[in-house]
Motif scaffolding. Structure first.
Motif, PDB file in Angstrom:
ATOM      1  N   VAL A 140       0.957 -11.059  -6.001  1.00  0.00           N
ATOM      2  CA  VAL A 140       0.504 -10.287  -4.857  1.00  0.00           C
ATOM      3  C   VAL A 140       1.336  -8.848  -5.258  1.00  0.00           C
ATOM      4  O   VAL A 140       2.530  -8.667  -5.679  1.00  0.00           O
ATOM      5  N   HIS A 141       0.396  -7.871  -5.168  1.00  0.00           N
ATOM      6  CA  HIS A 141       0.881  -6.567  -5.386  1.00  0.00           C
ATOM      7  C   HIS A 141       0.888  -5.614  -4.062  1.00  0.00           C
ATOM      8  O   HIS A 141       0.191  -5.756  -3.512  1.00  0.00           O
ATOM      9  N   GLU A 142       1.718  -4.731  -4.081  1.00  0.00           N
ATOM     10  CA  GLU A 142       1.832  -3.784  -3.044  1.00  0.00           C
ATOM     11  C   GLU A 142       0.669  -2.787  -3.175  1.00  0.00           C
ATOM     12  O   GLU A 142       0.156  -2.577  -4.309  1.00  0.00           O
ATOM     13  N   PRO A 143       0.198  -2.245  -2.013  1.00  0.00           N
ATOM     14  CA  PRO A 143      -1.064  -1.584  -2.395  1.00  0.00           C
ATOM     15  C   PRO A 143      -0.911  -0.383  -3.163  1.00  0.00           C
ATOM     16  O   PRO A 143      -1.652   0.108  -3.886  1.00  0.00           O
ATOM     17  N   HIS A 144       0.346   0.399  -2.979  1.00  0.00           N
ATOM     18  CA  HIS A 144       0.623   1.515  -3.852  1.00  0.00           C
ATOM     19  C   HIS A 144       0.524   1.377  -5.546  1.00  0.00           C
ATOM     20  O   HIS A 144       0.187   2.047  -6.240  1.00  0.00           O
ATOM     21  N   ARG A 145       0.685   0.004  -5.809  1.00  0.00           N
ATOM     22  CA  ARG A 145       0.471  -0.473  -7.434  1.00  0.00           C
ATOM     23  C   ARG A 145      -0.864  -0.254  -7.739  1.00  0.00           C
ATOM     24  O   ARG A 145      -1.295  -0.301  -8.985  1.00  0.00           O
TER      25      ARG A 145
END
Length: 64
Positions: free
Chosen positions: A27-32
């Motif tokens: 799971v990646h944060e949206p800013h990634r």
């Protein structure tokens, strides 16, 4: 969420083989996901050394 539930969802939704346990979910944060417009072109993406995903035999059907 227990791994068995995630795997069951993948088997049901994507019809991966039930015995295929080599799945890694990250799971990646949206800013990634922010990247330059040049990097978002379809021809700039590949798997297994830059091959088009449609040219790689995964051993099971993928229908999107």
């Amino acid at each position: 969420m227990p791994t068995v539930l995630i795997h069951g969802a993948l088997v049901t939704a994507f019809r991966i083989p039930a015995e295929d346990k080599h799945v890694r979910l990250v799971v990646h944060e949206p800013h990634r996901f922010a990247c330059s417009p040049k990097r978002t072109q379809p021809e700039d993406w590949g798997i297994r050394g830059g091959q088009a995903a449609s040219d790689v035999d995964l051993g099971f059907d993928v229908r999107v």
